[in-house]
Design a protein around this motif. Sequence first.
Motif, mmCIF file in Angstrom:
data_model
loop_
_atom_site.group_PDB
_atom_site.id
_atom_site.type_symbol
_atom_site.label_atom_id
_atom_site.label_comp_id
_atom_site.label_asym_id
_atom_site.label_seq_id
_atom_site.Cartn_x
_atom_site.Cartn_y
_atom_site.Cartn_z
ATOM 1 N N ASP B 16 -57.848 85.395 57.292
ATOM 2 C CA ASP B 16 -56.900 86.171 56.500
ATOM 3 C C ASP B 16 -57.628 86.931 55.381
ATOM 4 N N VAL B 17 -58.463 86.216 54.638
ATOM 5 C CA VAL B 17 -59.134 86.827 53.488
ATOM 6 C C VAL B 17 -60.086 87.932 53.932
ATOM 7 N N ASP B 19 -59.966 89.498 56.726
ATOM 8 C CA ASP B 19 -59.257 90.434 57.602
ATOM 9 C C ASP B 19 -59.966 90.557 58.949
ATOM 10 N N GLU B 36 -68.401 90.881 54.566
ATOM 11 C CA GLU B 36 -67.359 91.144 53.570
ATOM 12 C C GLU B 36 -67.356 90.136 52.417
#
Lengths: 587, 84
Positions: B16-17, B19, B36
């Motif tokens: 989720d964090v 993506d 990321e």
Amino acid sequence: MDYLKLIKESKRIIGNPNGYPAIKIAVLGDNATQQLVQVLRAYLYRQGVFADIYEAEFDIIEQEIYNTESGLYGFKPEYVLVNVSVQKLRDRYYRVTEKDLARFTDVYRDFITGLWRRLGEKLHCRIVQNLFALPLERPLGSYTVKVRDSFYSLVSQINQQIIEKAQDNKNVLLNDLEYVSSLVGRQHWFDEKLWVHGKLFCRPDYLPFIAKNVSDIILAGAGKSRKCIVLDLDNTLWGGIIGDDGMDNIEVGNEGLGEAYSLFQRYLLDLKKQGVILAVCSKNDRETAMEVFERHPGMVLRKADIAAFVINWEPKSENIKQIAKTLNIGLDAMVFVDDSAFERNQVRSMLPQVLVPEMPDDPAEFVPVLNQLNLFETTSISEEDKKRSDFYRSESQREEVKAQFGSLEEYLKSLEMEAVFARFDQAHLPRIVQLIQRSNQFNLTTKRYNERECEDFMKDTQQCHPFYVTLQDKFGDSGLISVIILKKEGEKILVDEWLMSCRVLSRGVEQFAMNKVVETARNLNCRRVEGRYIPSAKNKMVSRFYEQFGFKEEGVTPEGTVWGLDVREYEPRQVWITENSGQKCPA
Amino acid sequence: MASTEIMEKLNGVFCDVFDDDGIKIHAAMTARDITEWDSLNHINLVVAVERAFGVKFTTKEIMTYENVGQFADSLERKIKGEGS
């Protein structure tokens, strides 16, 4: 978690893929603002606005503002978001010497107002200034607030001082983080490890709340505020069904559940006092329902508070369209409140522009729910706003009178209209700016000039001839309803902007004003009047406005369609409006 | 070594964090393994994990984690020790 969703969305809007209108915003902070910038960009994009954001480096607010060579001034933002943190303020407090403590509040206030002054001198922008979240620390418990120079007391005083200074400065809008932080709860809001580690002034989970707050302010500044709330009656303004239960059995007043409805009505009455228009749309027998407004002792709202009543058995979407037409406002300026899910969905599906909030079952929750949506954010309240419902009420009366007259001409004559056509002046400036910000439909070039720009026009007596028009008739005062900005360019008068409030359409105000415009041109020895039309999403109704006055279409330029008139060929139009001198008409 | 249940849930938070549904976390994984994973996303990760598991990390913890294994182990201790 909405925060992460927004962060992800922000990464996908590089280059404005949907082609939304852009607003330039500079963000200056004494804390880490990267997350705030991302969330704000994504949040505004959801509202159909592309935020072109200039983010200053960490903690260089003064350098950006006092150095005219800074990136800030190169960027020329329309909004400057100043985001100062209570944590940095706390650093200052812990460093301050005993002798400077007494001046702590004044010094900080002067620091902030100094930033505003400098920005005001160098930029045509609005400033969005935050208030501080009150600190968690209160070393002496409740007694802390009684200690004048405790940090808690000082923050509270500084907030108050910033508020007072902002009240006197129309370019400064407040991002009330004291409210937002207490709304979510300060023990959740603050996270000291994130401050220590990353200089985050609050937990990022709550940035969406701040983004909404700032976005609401910016959208209001762009003229996208809601103006009218349309209300159902049964089980919305009172408990029960008037047609079934009768006057004696509906619940409204000081007893039992009735009090919840009364409180809701008080909130609505307060909205009305701040310039929001109230209208009623109900499936009922008209007389039975009206009687409640006239006779029920528990009612807070009375007939005179409601600008338009539409009570019949037609679909509500049709009735809401009718209300919009009667009041001359856009559907996108309306909010519809109804306890019935059926009616809400009917209106939502037929009129997607109307905002229809989900309503809770419990009437005691009506106010908190509507309040949290923050539907009526604004950037100013003029005296006209406060009287707005009265205008509309007399407008409804006019509609009724209209029905009795055979011809429009006869009707217009009977209104005994008087108008003022005058150069901008200080007293009318707030209303002028507001009209410029809000008029969408009757707006030839949709140039959203701010107060400072209008002031500049006012002072430039050589090239600029900025006018406003006010109108009154036997039913009441419509106030300032039109703005026309003329610029003299050699032997030509350029109509830089021409806008009018739609609520005075078809009364001959345009004809009256055009007579004055041509007269002005003649007095200035100009032979040519040149008008422009710049299409927007909403101003199609005036696309051929100049044609009726004998202007010739001369082609399309990047500045819009050009229309030209030789003043020697202009015959003054017949109007039923008497011209009045500027002084008689109240602001 | 943290339980499979915790690792799976933690994997979901990572996806989720960052993506990216393709992320498969493992104990030796570090910030270098995920492009990321910069300082901004590190904070996002901390906040998201705290929320998902109902725990709170200390300042020292968020400053010193060297790999996913340490992160997951301290998470497990918190869940067992402090409840959620």
